[in-house]
Motif scaffolding. Structure first.
Motif, PDB file in Angstrom:
ATOM      1  N   GLN B  33       2.495   1.106   3.433  1.00  0.00           N
ATOM      2  CA  GLN B  33       1.161   0.791   3.929  1.00  0.00           C
ATOM      3  C   GLN B  33       0.903   1.499   5.258  1.00  0.00           C
ATOM      4  N   LYS B  34       1.923   1.473   6.133  1.00  0.00           N
ATOM      5  CA  LYS B  34       1.791   2.161   7.419  1.00  0.00           C
ATOM      6  C   LYS B  34       1.539   3.651   7.225  1.00  0.00           C
ATOM      7  N   GLU B  35       2.157   4.199   6.152  1.00  0.00           N
ATOM      8  CA  GLU B  35       1.985   5.633   5.873  1.00  0.00           C
ATOM      9  C   GLU B  35       0.635   5.918   5.222  1.00  0.00           C
ATOM     10  N   GLY B  36      -0.143   4.856   4.960  1.00  0.00           N
ATOM     11  CA  GLY B  36      -1.499   5.068   4.457  1.00  0.00           C
ATOM     12  C   GLY B  36      -1.673   4.797   2.972  1.00  0.00           C
ATOM     13  N   LYS B  37      -0.585   4.396   2.272  1.00  0.00           N
ATOM     14  CA  LYS B  37      -0.710   4.115   0.843  1.00  0.00           C
ATOM     15  C   LYS B  37      -1.392   2.762   0.644  1.00  0.00           C
ATOM     16  N   LYS B  38      -2.242   2.660  -0.384  1.00  0.00           N
ATOM     17  CA  LYS B  38      -2.896   1.395  -0.682  1.00  0.00           C
ATOM     18  C   LYS B  38      -1.909   0.482  -1.419  1.00  0.00           C
ATOM     19  N   ILE B  39      -1.628  -0.670  -0.824  1.00  0.00           N
ATOM     20  CA  ILE B  39      -0.648  -1.592  -1.400  1.00  0.00           C
ATOM     21  C   ILE B  39      -1.371  -2.833  -1.914  1.00  0.00           C
ATOM     22  N   ILE B  40      -1.001  -3.266  -3.120  1.00  0.00           N
ATOM     23  CA  ILE B  40      -1.513  -4.529  -3.655  1.00  0.00           C
ATOM     24  C   ILE B  40      -0.407  -5.559  -3.475  1.00  0.00           C
ATOM     25  N   PHE B  41      -0.573  -6.413  -2.453  1.00  0.00           N
ATOM     26  CA  PHE B  41       0.496  -7.358  -2.113  1.00  0.00           C
ATOM     27  C   PHE B  41       0.456  -8.551  -3.053  1.00  0.00           C
ATOM     28  N   THR B  42       1.195  -8.468  -4.155  1.00  0.00           N
ATOM     29  CA  THR B  42       1.283  -9.613  -5.060  1.00  0.00           C
ATOM     30  C   THR B  42       2.657 -10.256  -4.936  1.00  0.00           C
ATOM     31  N   ASN B  43       3.318 -10.019  -3.793  1.00  0.00           N
ATOM     32  CA  ASN B  43       4.665 -10.568  -3.630  1.00  0.00           C
ATOM     33  C   ASN B  43       4.641 -12.017  -3.167  1.00  0.00           C
ATOM     34  N   VAL B  44       3.538 -12.449  -2.597  1.00  0.00           N
ATOM     35  CA  VAL B  44       3.507 -13.787  -2.019  1.00  0.00           C
ATOM     36  C   VAL B  44       2.160 -14.427  -2.353  1.00  0.00           C
ATOM     37  N   GLY B  45       2.178 -15.745  -2.598  1.00  0.00           N
ATOM     38  CA  GLY B  45       0.958 -16.456  -2.988  1.00  0.00           C
ATOM     39  C   GLY B  45       0.045 -16.630  -1.785  1.00  0.00           C
ATOM     40  N   ASN B  46      -0.720 -15.597  -1.480  1.00  0.00           N
ATOM     41  CA  ASN B  46      -1.488 -15.516  -0.243  1.00  0.00           C
ATOM     42  C   ASN B  46      -2.933 -15.154  -0.596  1.00  0.00           C
ATOM     43  N   PRO B  47      -3.684 -16.097  -1.195  1.00  0.00           N
ATOM     44  CA  PRO B  47      -4.960 -15.752  -1.838  1.00  0.00           C
ATOM     45  C   PRO B  47      -5.974 -15.057  -0.927  1.00  0.00           C
ATOM     46  N   HIS B  48      -6.100 -15.523   0.312  1.00  0.00           N
ATOM     47  CA  HIS B  48      -7.120 -14.925   1.183  1.00  0.00           C
ATOM     48  C   HIS B  48      -6.818 -13.458   1.496  1.00  0.00           C
ATOM     49  N   ALA B  49      -5.521 -13.140   1.525  1.00  0.00           N
ATOM     50  CA  ALA B  49      -5.156 -11.749   1.798  1.00  0.00           C
ATOM     51  C   ALA B  49      -5.622 -10.832   0.673  1.00  0.00           C
ATOM     52  N   LEU B  50      -5.854 -11.412  -0.515  1.00  0.00           N
ATOM     53  CA  LEU B  50      -6.324 -10.606  -1.638  1.00  0.00           C
ATOM     54  C   LEU B  50      -7.807 -10.856  -1.907  1.00  0.00           C
ATOM     55  N   LEU B 417      10.981  -1.230  -7.246  1.00  0.00           N
ATOM     56  CA  LEU B 417      10.765  -0.200  -6.236  1.00  0.00           C
ATOM     57  C   LEU B 417       9.996   0.980  -6.834  1.00  0.00           C
ATOM     58  N   LYS B 418      10.393   1.352  -8.054  1.00  0.00           N
ATOM     59  CA  LYS B 418       9.703   2.462  -8.723  1.00  0.00           C
ATOM     60  C   LYS B 418       8.248   2.089  -9.004  1.00  0.00           C
ATOM     61  N   LEU B 419       8.053   0.828  -9.418  1.00  0.00           N
ATOM     62  CA  LEU B 419       6.680   0.341  -9.651  1.00  0.00           C
ATOM     63  C   LEU B 419       5.858   0.432  -8.367  1.00  0.00           C
ATOM     64  N   LEU B 420       6.454   0.006  -7.277  1.00  0.00           N
ATOM     65  CA  LEU B 420       5.770   0.038  -5.977  1.00  0.00           C
ATOM     66  C   LEU B 420       5.393   1.465  -5.585  1.00  0.00           C
ATOM     67  N   GLU B 421       6.357   2.373  -5.688  1.00  0.00           N
ATOM     68  CA  GLU B 421       6.101   3.760  -5.285  1.00  0.00           C
ATOM     69  C   GLU B 421       5.020   4.389  -6.158  1.00  0.00           C
ATOM     70  N   ALA B 422       5.036   4.048  -7.445  1.00  0.00           N
ATOM     71  CA  ALA B 422       4.107   4.692  -8.379  1.00  0.00           C
ATOM     72  C   ALA B 422       2.702   4.101  -8.295  1.00  0.00           C
ATOM     73  N   THR B 423       2.607   2.789  -8.090  1.00  0.00           N
ATOM     74  CA  THR B 423       1.299   2.133  -8.247  1.00  0.00           C
ATOM     75  C   THR B 423       0.822   1.390  -7.001  1.00  0.00           C
ATOM     76  N   GLY B 424       1.707   1.152  -6.043  1.00  0.00           N
ATOM     77  CA  GLY B 424       1.323   0.340  -4.880  1.00  0.00           C
ATOM     78  C   GLY B 424       1.389  -1.160  -5.155  1.00  0.00           C
ATOM     79  N   ILE B 425       1.788  -1.560  -6.382  1.00  0.00           N
ATOM     80  CA  ILE B 425       1.902  -2.983  -6.687  1.00  0.00           C
ATOM     81  C   ILE B 425       3.223  -3.514  -6.113  1.00  0.00           C
ATOM     82  N   SER B 426       3.092  -4.466  -5.187  1.00  0.00           N
ATOM     83  CA  SER B 426       4.262  -5.000  -4.495  1.00  0.00           C
ATOM     84  C   SER B 426       4.653  -6.333  -5.123  1.00  0.00           C
TER      85      SER B 426
END
Lengths: 480, 480
Positions: B33-50, B417-426
């Motif tokens: 994310q810091k490097e500018g990639k769009k990340i979909i943070f589905t790692n934690v149940g954090n509804p407002h963040a999404l 990790l491969k999923l994350l790198e390829a799609t941004g899905i965390s």
């Protein structure tokens, strides 16, 4: 066979915890309150509970952050100044999802940056936001550090006596050993480095590995401000003995004299240069609960780590992650505390007026209280140089000590209970903080409203006179 | 000689903690994310963040409580509905000193009363506010109970596998032993009481004193809803074996099917009558972070104790006192959650519309996600009956497992990790929750916005197809 939460079988460390600030006196005060008696809760540094008004600007900003839809309301400018609106937008831009989203477990990066900038302005040395962790109040940070350090009951932590019982309680809870070092009441609660060395040596002879040292500056419950020379000695001691210094600096804005301003341990450490500045492990704590903010209920705090290896910092991060994140509104209060309105801002003059009124009044109250105690029979009290407490010594006559024994009470608990029943003043007995054998104190906050203070001190004096009349045969019992 | 916070000498229990939800995957995602990639943070149940919007009414009330001076502003009625104003006055009347004052360490008595009334309405049995403690989120309560129970590494806690890693992390931190019982994936993640008995017996043969059992209902990460019959069996088991039941019921409002509504463990227990209802020690947990509220950042929660001896309750109170009080704004959110607007209130219809929209959409997303996963090669997924997660099994081909080994990664970490790198899905690898040997999963929340969901599932499918293309020789790799 017992069930898992039967008293007999629960964690012994939990049972060992003592926490006097909300102990027997507090419980009795709560009972009396329920029965309709007017209680003056001076047992805990909780300024708003005693009538201190919150600062307006931070509350405006946090209210807007809680209700971001107000920012789009055409009437918002009628109820909020433009700099509060702007600041709310700023903090919302630092979150992804507003106040309802977990932040990073260390706190919002943008606010940690504001804290680092504050520390740099204060100390004159740069600070790294990656080494600043936000917490739900300073106590949670202290507990996390102690939990990281303590492995078993052979690990010792040097703690001042008298001390704020967070330290003794947390050390018990984590199963470590408290190694006391005594502050010198006759030297205005000063810290004597020889005492310290002696405590350390005794502990080592008893097989304790002393791993850290706590200082509370300004002092709680003792109210003293450590001098620069004293802190320098302490840091050298920690360097020589390889101790982590845990610097509880939550009262850094609460200073009531001009001779000894607050100087942070970190500033002194970095000023000492190598090897000290590169070697001494220092963790310092701060909060929004104290100062002229007194925002206790919001639970906002931080700790900053100096010279802690990155691998340890990562472990602390991992453990912080278990409870996900500190509360986000509390983080915003912290951001506002370290980055208050500046000259030229619309809210600046109001903010300064409000802050100054609180601090000036606290300074006056510190004097009223100390003088009040010192005018009482068998009571002596050092001046509250800083923090929020008065810690008078009560010279209990032998007859009172005997009466306490008969009642099955520690003598100062006996005195404080009688004080509570007679006046409604809820204090904490000195035994809750530790004191020398045969010497008795009580702790009270200096927080009752300035206008109530004379009546409270009169009521205390009247009670104490009657108490001494009843128990003190020697009319001329000597002052210390 | 090491210094106190050098990695080599810190508390081994701290080092032993594993917490995958914010582990390697999360750290890598943050970097990307810091490097500018769009990340979909589905790692934690954090509804407002999404992108989930907060409910309006509670935010209005808490904003007014934060800025009580607004209540005297003549324009307040233009920006706030009258029931929000009234409710803010109500909550302020429950505090002494507003949101800036510490409350009682158990939380404000008035709000604990509201919680007790909610529980009574829900279960049909009265509840005692003195046995309800408010906390900074449910996790803090869970940690406090485990810390009270666990004495040493011979004390065991039965925990479902897969489990939410709060439990394994906290048990490690407090130095206890986790006793796993497996949920049955092929039986829709059901709990088999024979499995449970076997786990208990094995642990006892290994010298472990099993003292408590955790259930998560609805399940995290597994999403199942326990049936009434199943909970009854569990309660009988706890009665026979003298185990405390820790019932994590934070997802009680998150139900996405009609066959198996949420029923609280307490309701079933009290309905069973004596001896069960008088003997089984039960602690149940709830929060404002989940449901349709999703107010994670506010850190509000509670636990309710049933059949816990008063002396133990007092010990828990004492330990809660060390950190003074849970944050007060979070307590007010909790009050609002258990006592929402009622029919006839001005804000009622808006509140219901907002809540229903969130729950309806979550139900749709649960279906989209399960169906999406089940349409992918080598992926099978039980339907998310409740909670906020999807926990698909990924049938990793031998070549992928080998490649993971070469890369020094656990196979599901390698995949995620491969999923994350390829799609941004965390996501979080199943190994972070526990799974049977040789079986691999990932956990994702069902929280991305409904309109983004099809694209996310497409992106997942595309990645998974390419991954399987690369590593799976057997084209017809069988489904479970």
């Amino acid at each position: 066979m017992s069930r898992g939460l039967d008293y007999e079988v629960i964690n012994e460390n939990v049972k060992r915890v003592a926490y006097a600030v909300r102990g027997e006196l507090y419980l009795r005060a709560s009972e009396l309150q329920k029965e309709g008696k007017k209680i003056i809760f001076t047992n805990v540094g909780n300024p708003h509970a005693l009538g201190q008004k919150p600062l307006t600007f931070p509350r405006q900003v946090v209210a807007l952050c809680q209700a971001p839809f107000l920012l789009d309301d055409p009437h918002v400018g009628m109820m909020f100044p433009s700099d509060a609106i702007e600041r709310a937008r700023h903090y919302l831009s630092l979150t992804s999802g507003g106040l309802g989203a977990y932040s990073d477990s260390r706190g919002l990066p943008g606010i940690r940056k504001e804290v680092a900038e504050f520390i740099e302005r204060r100390d004159g040395y740069p600070s790294d936001p990656e080494l600043i962790y936000l917490t739900d109040g300073a106590s949670k940070g202290v507990m996390q550090m102690l939990n990281t350090i303590i492995r078993n009951d052979k690990d010792g932590i040097l703690v001042p006596v008298p001390q704020y019982p967070l330290y003794s309680a947390a050390i018990s809870l984590f199963g470590g050993s408290l190694v006391p070092y005594h502050l010198e009441e006759t030297a205005n609660w000063g810290l004597d480095i020889n005492n310290l060395r002696q405590s350390l040596n005794e502990a080592r002879m008893n097989g304790i590995t002393v791993r850290a040292m706590v200082i509370i500056n300004p002092g709680n419950p003792t109210g003293q401000c450590l001098s620069e020379a004293n802190i320098r000695e302490i840091l050298k001691f920690c360097y020589q003995q390889k101790l982590v210094l845990l610097a509880d600096e939550v009262y850094q804005q609460n200073i009531y004299q001009d001779e000894r301003p607050f100087i942070s341990s970190r500033k002194i450490l970095l000023g000492m240069g190598p090897p000290f500045s590169k070697e001494v492990q220092l963790v310092s704590f701060h909060t929004v609960s104290k100062g002229y903010w007194g925002e206790c209920g919001q639970r906002g705090g931080y700790f900053e780590m100096t010279n802690i290896p990155l691998k340890t910092v990562d472990e602390i991060y991992k453990v912080a992650s278990i409870s996900l994140s500190p509360n986000v509104p509390g983080q915003i209060f912290l951001g506002l505390m370290v980055n208050p309105p500046k000259p030229g801002d619309i809210s600046y003059s109001k903010f300064v007026t409000e802050s100054k009124a609180i601090l000036d009044s606290l300074r006056k109250r510190a004097h009223i209280m100390t003088n009040g105690f010192n005018s009482c029979r068998n009571v002596v009290c050092n001046f509250t140089e800083g923090a929020m407490y008065s810690f008078p010594q009560i010279k209990l006559p032998p007859k009172a000590i005997e009466a306490a024994k008969k009642a099955g009470k520690v003598p100062d608990v006996f005195y404080c209970l009688k004080l509570l029943e007679a006046t409604g003043i809820s204090t904490v007995p000195g035994s809750g903080f530790g004191q020398k054998e045969g010497v008795f104190h009580l702790r009270t906050t200096i927080l009752p409203a300035e206008e109530d203070m004379p009546a409270i001190m009169d009521s205390f004096k009247k009670f104490n006179d009657e108490f001494m009349e009843q128990y003190d045969d020697k009319k001329g019992y000597s002052r210390m």
